[in-house]
Write a protein that holds these residues in place. Structure first.
Motif, short mmCIF file in Angstrom:
data_model
loop_
_atom_site.label_atom_id
_atom_site.label_comp_id
_atom_site.label_asym_id
_atom_site.label_seq_id
_atom_site.Cartn_x
_atom_site.Cartn_y
_atom_site.Cartn_z
N ASP A 107 -12.27 -16.35 -4.05
CA ASP A 107 -12.75 -15.26 -3.21
C ASP A 107 -11.83 -14.05 -3.38
O ASP A 107 -10.60 -14.18 -3.43
N VAL A 108 -12.43 -12.87 -3.47
CA VAL A 108 -11.65 -11.65 -3.67
C VAL A 108 -10.64 -11.46 -2.54
O VAL A 108 -9.48 -11.07 -2.79
N ALA A 109 -11.05 -11.76 -1.30
CA ALA A 109 -10.15 -11.57 -0.16
C ALA A 109 -8.92 -12.48 -0.28
O ALA A 109 -7.81 -12.09 0.09
N GLN A 110 -9.10 -13.69 -0.81
CA GLN A 110 -7.97 -14.61 -0.99
C GLN A 110 -6.97 -14.05 -1.99
O GLN A 110 -5.75 -14.10 -1.77
N VAL A 111 -7.49 -13.54 -3.10
CA VAL A 111 -6.61 -13.01 -4.14
C VAL A 111 -5.92 -11.74 -3.66
O VAL A 111 -4.74 -11.52 -3.93
N GLN A 112 -6.66 -10.90 -2.93
CA GLN A 112 -6.04 -9.69 -2.40
C GLN A 112 -4.92 -10.03 -1.43
O GLN A 112 -3.88 -9.36 -1.40
N LYS A 113 -5.10 -11.10 -0.66
CA LYS A 113 -4.05 -11.52 0.28
C LYS A 113 -2.81 -11.97 -0.48
O LYS A 113 -1.67 -11.71 -0.04
N LEU A 114 -3.00 -12.62 -1.63
CA LEU A 114 -1.85 -13.01 -2.45
C LEU A 114 -1.04 -11.78 -2.86
O LEU A 114 0.19 -11.78 -2.79
N VAL A 115 -1.76 -10.75 -3.29
CA VAL A 115 -1.08 -9.51 -3.70
C VAL A 115 -0.32 -8.90 -2.52
O VAL A 115 0.85 -8.52 -2.64
N ASN A 116 -1.00 -8.83 -1.38
CA ASN A 116 -0.35 -8.24 -0.19
C ASN A 116 0.89 -9.03 0.21
O ASN A 116 1.93 -8.45 0.57
N ASP A 117 0.78 -10.37 0.15
CA ASP A 117 1.91 -11.23 0.55
C ASP A 117 3.08 -11.13 -0.41
O ASP A 117 4.23 -11.42 -0.02
N HIS A 118 2.82 -10.75 -1.66
CA HIS A 118 3.89 -10.70 -2.67
C HIS A 118 4.30 -9.26 -3.01
O HIS A 118 4.95 -9.02 -4.03
N THR A 119 3.92 -8.33 -2.15
CA THR A 119 4.33 -6.95 -2.33
C THR A 119 5.63 -6.69 -1.57
O THR A 119 5.70 -6.90 -0.36
N ASP A 120 6.66 -6.31 -2.29
CA ASP A 120 7.96 -5.99 -1.69
C ASP A 120 8.07 -4.49 -1.51
O ASP A 120 7.70 -3.72 -2.40
N GLY A 121 8.61 -4.07 -0.37
CA GLY A 121 8.80 -2.65 -0.09
C GLY A 121 10.03 -2.09 -0.77
O GLY A 121 10.72 -2.78 -1.54
N ARG A 122 10.34 -0.86 -0.48
CA ARG A 122 11.53 -0.22 -1.03
C ARG A 122 12.78 -0.92 -0.53
O ARG A 122 12.85 -1.35 0.62
N ILE A 123 13.78 -1.05 -1.39
CA ILE A 123 15.04 -1.67 -1.02
C ILE A 123 15.71 -0.83 0.06
O ILE A 123 15.85 0.40 -0.09
N LEU A 124 16.09 -1.46 1.16
CA LEU A 124 16.70 -0.79 2.31
C LEU A 124 15.79 0.30 2.89
O LEU A 124 16.24 1.17 3.63
N GLY A 125 14.52 0.24 2.54
CA GLY A 125 13.57 1.18 3.09
C GLY A 125 13.45 2.51 2.37
O GLY A 125 12.54 3.28 2.66
N PHE A 126 14.34 2.77 1.39
CA PHE A 126 14.27 4.09 0.73
C PHE A 126 14.63 4.06 -0.75
O PHE A 126 14.48 5.07 -1.44
N ILE A 127 15.07 2.94 -1.28
CA ILE A 127 15.47 2.87 -2.68
C ILE A 127 14.34 2.27 -3.51
O ILE A 127 13.82 1.20 -3.19
N GLY A 128 13.98 2.96 -4.59
CA GLY A 128 12.95 2.44 -5.47
C GLY A 128 11.55 2.61 -4.93
O GLY A 128 11.31 3.41 -4.01
N ASN A 159 -10.16 -8.14 -8.53
CA ASN A 159 -11.55 -8.58 -8.73
C ASN A 159 -11.72 -9.38 -10.02
O ASN A 159 -12.44 -10.37 -10.05
N ARG A 160 -11.06 -8.93 -11.07
CA ARG A 160 -11.13 -9.67 -12.34
C ARG A 160 -10.51 -11.05 -12.22
O ARG A 160 -11.09 -12.06 -12.65
N VAL A 161 -9.33 -11.15 -11.61
CA VAL A 161 -8.66 -12.43 -11.44
C VAL A 161 -9.48 -13.36 -10.56
O VAL A 161 -9.63 -14.56 -10.84
N ALA A 162 -10.05 -12.82 -9.49
CA ALA A 162 -10.86 -13.63 -8.59
C ALA A 162 -12.08 -14.20 -9.32
O ALA A 162 -12.41 -15.39 -9.19
N LYS A 163 -12.75 -13.37 -10.10
CA LYS A 163 -13.95 -13.82 -10.80
C LYS A 163 -13.63 -14.90 -11.83
O LYS A 163 -14.31 -15.93 -11.89
N LEU A 164 -12.62 -14.68 -12.65
CA LEU A 164 -12.31 -15.62 -13.72
C LEU A 164 -11.74 -16.93 -13.22
O LEU A 164 -11.73 -17.93 -13.94
N ASN A 165 -11.25 -16.94 -11.98
CA ASN A 165 -10.70 -18.17 -11.41
C ASN A 165 -11.61 -18.76 -10.32
O ASN A 165 -11.21 -19.71 -9.64
N ASN A 166 -12.81 -18.17 -10.17
CA ASN A 166 -13.77 -18.65 -9.16
C ASN A 166 -13.16 -18.68 -7.77
O ASN A 166 -13.30 -19.67 -7.02
#
Length: 221
Positions: free
Chosen positions: A181-202, A172-179
């Motif tokens: 949409d919150v949904a756009q910024v949230q999608k960036l986070v979702n798209d750049h979220t990596d899961g656990r390595i091999l499904g169980f490490i980290g 929300n802070r990043v979206a506001k300061l960069n004018n």
């Protein structure tokens, strides 16, 4: 030449030949083989896991970067540039005169126990700052919302990633300061979220540099 002298000469010659052979194998052939395998099969990793933007190398996916405002007169510690997603607290020592964007060159942990009063105060201050910085009109962050990685540095102090929870409370802070949409910024986070390595490490993680590069591209549209 007597027998002892001949034996000594033979041993010396054998030693020199062994030295020469081992020097060629261990000092030339082996390093070249390792380098060749690295460049052939692991080119990206062998060259520092570089991240590029606009055709230029801007960092490594393995090393964190700060996103701070320029130092003001009298300041010893710069303020964070809140337009960007912020990384974990860093705990490096010293300065790097070559790369002025990221000034830490020596890294390490605080080496303080969990009940250390100074460490406890650091964490309290850091949590209060995270709450303050990320609370915007219509969206208030509670202390219970702040994940551990938002207020503690990693063992190296140079962790390039943050938890999805820490990224989420910054949306929300990043979206506001960069004018944006919150949904756009949230999608960036979702798209750049990596899961656990091999499904169980980290743990699931978000690379802050890659996320901010995507944010800059979105802002430019």
């Amino acid at each position: 030449m007597n027998t002892t002298a001949r034996s000594t000469a033979r041993l010396l010659g054998a030693g020199l030949r062994a030295l020469l052979v081992l020097s060629i194998i261990c000092g030339v052939i082996y390093p070249l083989a390792v380098m060749g395998i690295g460049q052939g099969l692991f080119h990206h990793q062998a060259n520092g896991s570089e991240i590029k933007a606009d055709g230029k190398t801007v960092g490594s996916s393995l090393i964190g970067q700060r996103y701070d405002l320029p130092l003001k007169d009298g300041q010893e510690t710069p303020e964070p540039d809140l337009k960007w997603f912020q990384p974990r607290p860093s705990n490096g020592l010293g300065t790097n005169s070559v790369n002025t964007q990221y000034q830490l060159i020596l890294s390490g942990a605080t080496n303080r126990a969990g009940d250390n009063e100074e460490l406890i105060q650091w964490i309290k201050d850091a949590k209060a700052a995270v709450v303050k910085d990320n609370s915007v009109d219509g969206h208030t962050i509670k202390p219970s919302d702040v994940p551990p990685d938002a207020v503690t540095s990693s063992g190296s102090g140079l962790d390039p990633a943050i938890s999805p929870e820490y990224a989420d409370i910054q949306v929300n802070r990043v979206a506001k300061l960069n004018n944006l949409d919150v949904a756009q910024v949230q999608k960036l986070v979702n798209d750049h979220t990596d899961g656990r390595i091999l499904g169980f490490i980290g743990e699931p993680r978000v690379n802050v540099l890659e996320l901010n590069i995507a944010l800059k591209a979105l802002e430019a549209k």
